[in-house]
Motif scaffolding. Structure first.
Motif, PDB file in Angstrom:
ATOM      1  N   THR A 113     -32.280 -43.203   3.651  1.00 58.31           N
ATOM      2  CA  THR A 113     -32.766 -42.777   2.342  1.00 58.31           C
ATOM      3  C   THR A 113     -34.232 -43.171   2.224  1.00 58.31           C
ATOM      4  O   THR A 113     -34.776 -43.868   3.079  1.00 58.31           O
ATOM      5  CB  THR A 113     -31.917 -43.392   1.200  1.00 58.31           C
ATOM      6  N   ALA A 114     -34.883 -42.727   1.164  1.00 59.35           N
ATOM      7  CA  ALA A 114     -36.310 -43.022   0.986  1.00 59.35           C
ATOM      8  C   ALA A 114     -36.732 -42.635  -0.423  1.00 59.35           C
ATOM      9  O   ALA A 114     -35.964 -42.029  -1.177  1.00 59.35           O
ATOM     10  CB  ALA A 114     -37.157 -42.244   2.009  1.00 59.35           C
ATOM     11  N   ASP A 115     -37.941 -43.013  -0.779  1.00 56.51           N
ATOM     12  CA  ASP A 115     -38.602 -42.538  -2.000  1.00 56.51           C
ATOM     13  C   ASP A 115     -37.762 -42.790  -3.252  1.00 56.51           C
ATOM     14  O   ASP A 115     -37.486 -41.882  -4.031  1.00 56.51           O
ATOM     15  CB  ASP A 115     -38.956 -41.043  -1.869  1.00 56.51           C
ATOM     16  N   TRP A 116     -37.414 -44.057  -3.463  1.00 60.17           N
ATOM     17  CA  TRP A 116     -36.652 -44.423  -4.654  1.00 60.17           C
ATOM     18  C   TRP A 116     -37.531 -44.376  -5.902  1.00 60.17           C
ATOM     19  O   TRP A 116     -37.062 -44.098  -6.984  1.00 60.17           O
ATOM     20  CB  TRP A 116     -36.044 -45.811  -4.480  1.00 60.17           C
TER      21      TRP A 116
ATOM     22  N   LYS B 215     -40.270 -44.925 -12.157  1.00 55.21           N
ATOM     23  CA  LYS B 215     -40.838 -43.592 -12.364  1.00 55.21           C
ATOM     24  C   LYS B 215     -40.705 -43.171 -13.833  1.00 55.21           C
ATOM     25  O   LYS B 215     -39.671 -43.371 -14.463  1.00 55.21           O
ATOM     26  CB  LYS B 215     -40.124 -42.579 -11.473  1.00 55.21           C
ATOM     27  N   LYS B 216     -41.775 -42.559 -14.341  1.00 56.52           N
ATOM     28  CA  LYS B 216     -41.780 -42.038 -15.704  1.00 56.52           C
ATOM     29  C   LYS B 216     -42.069 -40.544 -15.624  1.00 56.52           C
ATOM     30  O   LYS B 216     -43.079 -40.119 -15.080  1.00 56.52           O
ATOM     31  CB  LYS B 216     -42.836 -42.762 -16.547  1.00 56.52           C
TER      32      LYS B 216
ATOM     33  N   PHE C 114     -41.174 -48.386  -4.981  1.00 55.81           N
ATOM     34  CA  PHE C 114     -41.645 -48.346  -6.364  1.00 55.81           C
ATOM     35  C   PHE C 114     -42.521 -47.119  -6.572  1.00 55.81           C
ATOM     36  O   PHE C 114     -43.067 -46.545  -5.621  1.00 55.81           O
ATOM     37  CB  PHE C 114     -42.435 -49.606  -6.704  1.00 55.81           C
ATOM     38  N   ASP C 115     -42.696 -46.753  -7.839  1.00 63.02           N
ATOM     39  CA  ASP C 115     -43.570 -45.632  -8.163  1.00 63.02           C
ATOM     40  C   ASP C 115     -45.019 -46.069  -8.273  1.00 63.02           C
ATOM     41  O   ASP C 115     -45.924 -45.264  -8.066  1.00 63.02           O
ATOM     42  CB  ASP C 115     -43.123 -44.979  -9.482  1.00 63.02           C
ATOM     43  N   LEU C 116     -45.238 -47.342  -8.589  1.00 65.21           N
ATOM     44  CA  LEU C 116     -46.593 -47.872  -8.751  1.00 65.21           C
ATOM     45  C   LEU C 116     -46.790 -49.100  -7.867  1.00 65.21           C
ATOM     46  O   LEU C 116     -45.842 -49.862  -7.637  1.00 65.21           O
ATOM     47  CB  LEU C 116     -46.856 -48.256 -10.214  1.00 65.21           C
TER      48      LEU C 116
ATOM     49  N   GLY D  94     -42.557 -50.234   3.405  1.00 65.74           N
ATOM     50  CA  GLY D  94     -43.463 -49.851   2.327  1.00 65.74           C
ATOM     51  C   GLY D  94     -43.956 -48.423   2.485  1.00 65.74           C
ATOM     52  O   GLY D  94     -44.082 -47.912   3.602  1.00 65.74           O
ATOM     53  N   GLY D  95     -44.240 -47.786   1.352  1.00 59.56           N
ATOM     54  CA  GLY D  95     -44.809 -46.446   1.347  1.00 59.56           C
ATOM     55  C   GLY D  95     -46.202 -46.456   0.770  1.00 59.56           C
ATOM     56  O   GLY D  95     -46.744 -47.523   0.440  1.00 59.56           O
ATOM     57  N   ASN D  96     -46.795 -45.283   0.610  1.00 61.12           N
ATOM     58  CA  ASN D  96     -48.160 -45.226   0.080  1.00 61.12           C
ATOM     59  C   ASN D  96     -48.224 -45.609  -1.401  1.00 61.12           C
ATOM     60  O   ASN D  96     -49.280 -45.989  -1.904  1.00 61.12           O
ATOM     61  CB  ASN D  96     -48.764 -43.833   0.290  1.00 61.12           C
ATOM     62  N   HIS D  97     -47.101 -45.535  -2.136  1.00 56.82           N
ATOM     63  CA  HIS D  97     -47.080 -45.969  -3.531  1.00 56.82           C
ATOM     64  C   HIS D  97     -46.929 -47.486  -3.650  1.00 56.82           C
ATOM     65  O   HIS D  97     -47.183 -48.040  -4.714  1.00 56.82           O
ATOM     66  CB  HIS D  97     -45.911 -45.302  -4.270  1.00 56.82           C
ATOM     67  N   ASP D  98     -46.473 -48.133  -2.586  1.00 58.38           N
ATOM     68  CA  ASP D  98     -46.128 -49.552  -2.655  1.00 58.38           C
ATOM     69  C   ASP D  98     -47.305 -50.455  -2.315  1.00 58.38           C
ATOM     70  O   ASP D  98     -48.193 -50.084  -1.553  1.00 58.38           O
ATOM     71  CB  ASP D  98     -44.980 -49.862  -1.686  1.00 58.38           C
TER      72      ASP D  98
END
Length: 403
Positions: A6-9, A13-14, A50-52, A81-85
């Motif tokens: 899975t990914a991109d939780w 997010k708003k 995370f989203d932010l 980690g992703g680019n949002h993290d």
């Protein structure tokens, strides 16, 4: 061995000022039941937890609460980690999380060996290796091959990503020569479909990585960043699991899913659909069509369904905009909420400065001339235009008289 990808939780997010905390809680509750029913032994979460980068206190609480819930299943978790993290934020509690059978690789370590995580089967034996590679930032890519100088930055990014995965594959084979290797990555691969909720990475995705550059050493590549689930054309099974929740209205028709790998059957994953907890609905048309569509909506899911409304007409009409505003303001239907509305017209109004010939200047024209030119763009009845014209002249007289 059974492994979930899975990914991109995007916790926290708003969506149009509407937080998705309830959605995520329902997803985790469903996920735990799935893990128990399917006897899942490991979960790979490929970035954008995370989203932010600086998530709210509520988002952090939800993250740790989810990890504690998942711990009770005795399932091994590997998180990248992703680019949002924020790498440092994700990595900060990694020693504590290790005790909970949770491995976190927020940012790329200086030694690639630290990205190689053995997964153990029920007998306590190493079954396979996960090369848990997080989102690669410019500094990571520069350090991987400092001696090579490329003609441009985009080429350097592509080669840096390729060198990182190649090194991870080689090191895995050196250290664990008899074990298959799964790779995790968070990047933009060429030839995929994206959505408008995905933040461009690495120069607006111009540095799209060719999936062929993963090589053939990995048995499976578990990707994150693209929210639409899809297979990437590569020599080995390479997949975006997509986000488990719809994160924008452009994703409203996507079937959200997780991918289940059962190594006894090879490395081709099985798709498991995530239930829909709420619908994202986009409605467009004339005022009458919008009214009819809103009236005929049937409740779906356990949470409030969110609606975007777009009025589409040929000619601009201020009355229609007022009617749309009234319709939205007065809309009341259980389990539905309009979160955004807008009006578009095929024949858009031109700015006042573009209504006159090029040799004419607004400052040289009388206010009444400009007003009448603007008024002529509206499709009002003649009696309405006369009343509006008269009202403007009365206002103009008041302004000129100083009253």
């Amino acid at each position: 061995m059974k492994i979930l990808h899975t990914a991109d939780w995007h916790i926290g997010k708003k969506l149009h000022k509407h937080y998705l905390y309830e959605d995520f809680d329902l997803f985790i509750n469903w996920l735990i039941k799935l893990i128990i029913e399917q006897e899942i032994e490991a979960i790979l979460i490929s970035g954008d937890i995370f989203d932010l980068a600086n998530p709210s206190a509520e988002a952090r609480k939800q993250y740790y609460r989810a990890l504690l819930q998942l711990r009770k299943t005795n399932c091994q978790l590997i998180i990248t980690g992703g680019n949002h993290d924020s790498p440092s934020m994700l990595d900060a509690p990694k020693e504590i999380l290790n005790e909970l059978n949770v491995t976190v690789i927020g940012g790329m370590p200086s030694k690639v060996e630290e990205c190689l995580i053995p997964l153990q089967n029920k007998k306590g034996e190493n079954e396979l290796i996960v090369a848990a590679i997080p989102f690669l930032r410019d500094s990571d890519l520069r350090s991987i091959d400092e001696e090579v100088v490329y003609e441009n930055r985009i080429e350097a990014i592509r080669k840096g990503i390729e060198a990182t995965f190649t090194k991870a594959a080689k090191t895995s084979k050196d250290l664990y020569p008899k074990l298959p290797v799964l790779a995790m990555g968070h990047l933009y691969a060429a030839g995929i479909e994206s959505s408008d909720s995905e933040r461009d990475i690495q120069i607006g995705n111009q540095a799209a990585f060719q999936a062929s550059q993963f090589g053939t050493e990995f048995s499976y590549v578990a990707l994150g960043h693209i929210h639409k689930p899809q297979r990437v054309n590569a020599q080995i099974p390479t997949f975006y699991s997509g986000s488990p929740l719809p994160l924008s209205f452009s994703e409203r028709k996507d079937e959200k899913r997780l991918l289940l790998i059962d190594t006894e059957n090879g490395f081709e994953p099985k798709s498991i659909a995530v239930p829909s907890f709420r619908k994202l609905i986009r409605i467009s048309g004339s005022i009458a069509e919008i009214q009819q569509k809103l009236f005929s909506l049937e409740s779906q899911g356990s949470l409030t369904n969110l609606i975007e409304v777009e009025l589409k007409e040929v000619n601009y009409d201020a009355h229609l905009i007022a009617q749309l505003d009234d319709l939205v303001t007065n809309f009341e239907k259980a389990n539905f909420e309009i979160v955004k509305h807008r009006a578009t017209f095929k024949n858009q109004l031109r700015e006042s400065g573009k209504l006159f010939e090029s040799h004419q200047h607004l400052e040289d024209l009388k206010p009444l001339e400009v007003f009448q030119k603007l008024l002529s763009q509206h499709s009002y009845a003649e009696e309405v235009k006369e009343k509006v014209n008269l009202a403007f002249q009365e206002l103009l007289e008041e302004v000129n008289s100083g009253n």
